[in-house]
Design an enzyme around this catalytic site. Structure first.
Site, PDB file in Angstrom:
ATOM      1  N   GLU A 156     -10.227   2.343   3.497  1.00 33.90           N
ATOM      2  CA  GLU A 156      -9.837   3.479   2.644  1.00 33.90           C
ATOM      3  C   GLU A 156     -11.071   4.057   1.918  1.00 33.90           C
ATOM      4  OE1 GLU A 156      -6.425   2.732  -0.065  1.00 33.90           O
ATOM      5  OE2 GLU A 156      -7.782   3.294  -1.684  1.00 33.90           O
ATOM      6  N   SER A 169       0.846  -1.202   0.000  1.00 31.70           N
ATOM      7  CA  SER A 169       0.000   0.000   0.000  1.00 31.70           C
ATOM      8  C   SER A 169       0.875   1.242   0.000  1.00 31.70           C
ATOM      9  CB  SER A 169      -0.927   0.029   1.203  1.00 31.70           C
ATOM     10  OG  SER A 169      -1.670   1.236   1.163  1.00 31.70           O
ATOM     11  N   LYS A 206      -4.948  -6.443   3.305  1.00 33.34           N
ATOM     12  CA  LYS A 206      -4.903  -5.307   2.375  1.00 33.34           C
ATOM     13  C   LYS A 206      -6.297  -5.011   1.812  1.00 33.34           C
ATOM     14  CE  LYS A 206      -3.177  -2.118  -0.418  1.00 33.34           C
ATOM     15  NZ  LYS A 206      -3.934  -1.977  -1.599  1.00 33.34           N
ATOM     16  N   HIS A 218      -7.959  -3.136   4.405  1.00 31.30           N
ATOM     17  CA  HIS A 218      -7.353  -1.788   4.375  1.00 31.30           C
ATOM     18  C   HIS A 218      -8.056  -0.941   3.321  1.00 31.30           C
ATOM     19  CE1 HIS A 218      -4.660   1.003   2.236  1.00 31.30           C
ATOM     20  NE2 HIS A 218      -4.040   1.225   3.387  1.00 31.30           N
ATOM     21  N   ASN A 219      -8.250  -1.511   2.143  1.00 34.58           N
ATOM     22  CA  ASN A 219      -8.883  -0.754   1.059  1.00 34.58           C
ATOM     23  C   ASN A 219     -10.357  -0.468   1.346  1.00 34.58           C
ATOM     24  OD1 ASN A 219      -6.393  -1.041  -0.161  1.00 34.58           O
ATOM     25  ND2 ASN A 219      -7.257  -1.318  -2.192  1.00 34.58           N
TER      26      ASN A 219
END
Ligand code: 6PG
Length: 497
Positions: free
Chosen positions: A207, A135, A200, A203-204
């Protein structure tokens, strides 16, 4: 040159940036890309870098066989190729070119975590499959990304020195440090096979939700408070100095204060309001639905992008329903801004709570034993959702690794108690003035549901039993037997099922 320590296949934006980062750290790197332009560009930039510090050596090879021959053993080969079938076809080509069972292939793309799990099984005995989600975009990859590694544990000892060297670093207070300064690296081994790509993906998801929250605050300030983009940018810039400090807040402040180089208008005013997406927010939402974990803000952020895409329909609806939006008079600006600040703080924290809940549930199901303090730690710098309060999240999980929900950490209970009235006030104002805040409102509903001792799911269960005989449990039966109610004109009868 001497044997290369590591190879990169795929020298596009991310692959090339990671190569340059590795060279900065003094590693000799071999590169390969089927696209000649990409190879030439990487060569040129590596040459310029060599003139600057002459540390690592870079060589591009014309075939995978040559690439394999250029590497020390066990060979360590990172892939920076589009997620999906390309990853498998490159791995197959590497096997044909002579890859051996001890060699390590690292997928650094935005792959679907279940693909990573499948690949680990599929390539067992042929190579050591490893994945690392990256990232931080192009700049992060170049000067210090956040790296979420997982896969064959025996490969980690070989991969580790590279990833610890190129990752972003934080100081003892958890604050990002400069590219060549000493600090704690934002790279960690998170678990087997799909764990890194899963983390991840979440995480996105966070985000997406965090970006949407910031966009809604901008919209509120513009529509309800009638502030200009520059004024809003200044507010964001001020907020970025305090509890809301984050990379996304910082770039939003900068974007809002910029002028369009073509028209001279505020830059945001010339950008078409149709959001696009590549799919990781969708993956997170689908996964949350499948796991039965409430992550409504992440899903709402995906829906908000979808609704922004229906521009023509929105224009027709705006003409049809003219009375729905009105500007606010007599609003005290300072109070409204202070409420909005608190709204962002509470909503943002709640989004993280949803993301960590999702990771906890999947970790338990998959048997990954994810370390949440460690995950919060490696998100403190390098990645897109880096934020000051990830230090607090780290400490909350260090204090209690089994924390049921992030919002139940002592430090956050106090802060939300203090700030939730502002959260409600802004939400009410937005609703009254017809300014959409889908992420803010759904986050508040999530919070209220979380804090609700009795939800109306009692009526829902009764409805299900009524029309479908789906049965229900009783609050006064500690053994939790299941019951069904039969309805007739004379009387209703309960049976145990
Ligand atoms: C990162 C980003 C990166 C990419 C997103 C964009 O962590 O570096 O998340 O992975 O910018 O995938 O996603 P969308 O195109 O779906 O907004």
């Amino acid at each position: 040159m001497n044997q290369a320590k590591i190879a990169m296949i795929g020298l596009g934006v991310m692959g090339k940036s990671m190569v340059l980062n590795l060279l900065d750290r003094g590693f000799n790197v071999a590169g390969y890309d089927i696209n000649l332009d990409n190879r030439n560009r990487a060569n040129q930039e590596a040459k310029s870098l060599a003139k600057l510090h002459g540390k690592g050596l870079f060589v591009t090879l014309g075939s995978l066989t040559q690439l394999l021959a250029s590497l020390e053993t066990p060979r360590i080969i990172a892939l920076s190729v589009p997620a999906g079938e390309v990853v498998d076809s490159v791995i197959e080509e590497l096997i044909e070119a002579g890859l051996e069972a001890q060699d390590i292939v690292i997928d650094t793309g935005n792959s679907l975590w279940t693909d990573s799990e499948r690949r680990e099984r599929q390539y067992q005995g042929k190579l050591r499959f490893f994945s690392t989600a990256v990232s931080g975009g192009e700049v992060g990859a170049r000067i210090g990304p956040s790296l979420m590694a997982s896969g064959d544990e025996s490969a980690w000892q070989y991969v580790k020195p590279f990833w610890l060297a190129i990752a972003a670093k934080v100081d003892s207070q958890g604050m990002p440090v400069g590219q060549f300064e000493q600090g704690e690296p934002c790279a960690a081994y998170l678990g087997p096979a799909g764990a890194g790509h899963y983390v991840k993906m979440v995480h996105n998801g966070i985000e997406y939700a965090d970006m949407q929250l910031i966009c809604e605050a901008y919209h509120f300030m513009s529509e309800v408070l009638q502030l200009t983009p520059v004024q809003i940018g200044q507010v964001f810039s001020r907020w970025n100095q305090g509890a809301l400090n984050s990379y996304l807040m910082e770039i939003s402040a900068e974007i809002l204060q910029a002028s369009d180089p073509v028209s001279g208008k505020p830059f945001v005013d010339v950008v078409l309001d149709k959001a696009e997406q590549k799919g990781t927010g969708l993956w997170s939402s689908v996964n949350a639905l499948q796991m039965g974990v409430p992550a409504p803000t992440i899903a709402q952020a995906v829906f908000a992008r979808a609704q922004s895409g229906q521009k023509a329909m929105r224009l027709r609806a705006a003409r049809a329903f003219k009375q729905q939006r009105n500007h606010a008079d007599n609003i005290d600006l300072e109070t409204a801004l202070s409420n909005l600040h608190d709204t962002l703080f509470c909503a943002k924290l709640t989004v993280y709570a949803q993301g960590f809940d999702l990771m906890k549930t999947t970790s338990d199901t998959e048997g990954w034993a994810l370390d949440f303090a460690n995950i919060a730690k490696i998100w403190r710098a390098g990645c897109i959702i880096r934020a000051n309060f990830l230090q607090d999240i780290t400490q909350a999980y260090e204090a209690n690794p089994e924390l049921e929900n992030l919002l139940l950490a002592e430090r956050f209970i106090e802060q939300i108690e203090l700030k939730s009235s502002g959260w409600r006030a802004s939400t009410v104002q937005a609703v009254l003035h017809g300014v959409p805040m889908p992420a803010v409102t759904s986050t508040l509903s999530y919070f209220d549901s979380l804090c609700c001792e009795v939800l109306p799911a009692n009526l829902l269960q009764a409805q299900r039993d009524y029309f479908g005989a789906h049965s229900y449990s009783r609050v006064d039966d500690i053994e939790q037997h299941r019951y069904h109610l039969t309805w007739s004109d004379e009387k209703i009868i309960q049976v145990r099922v």
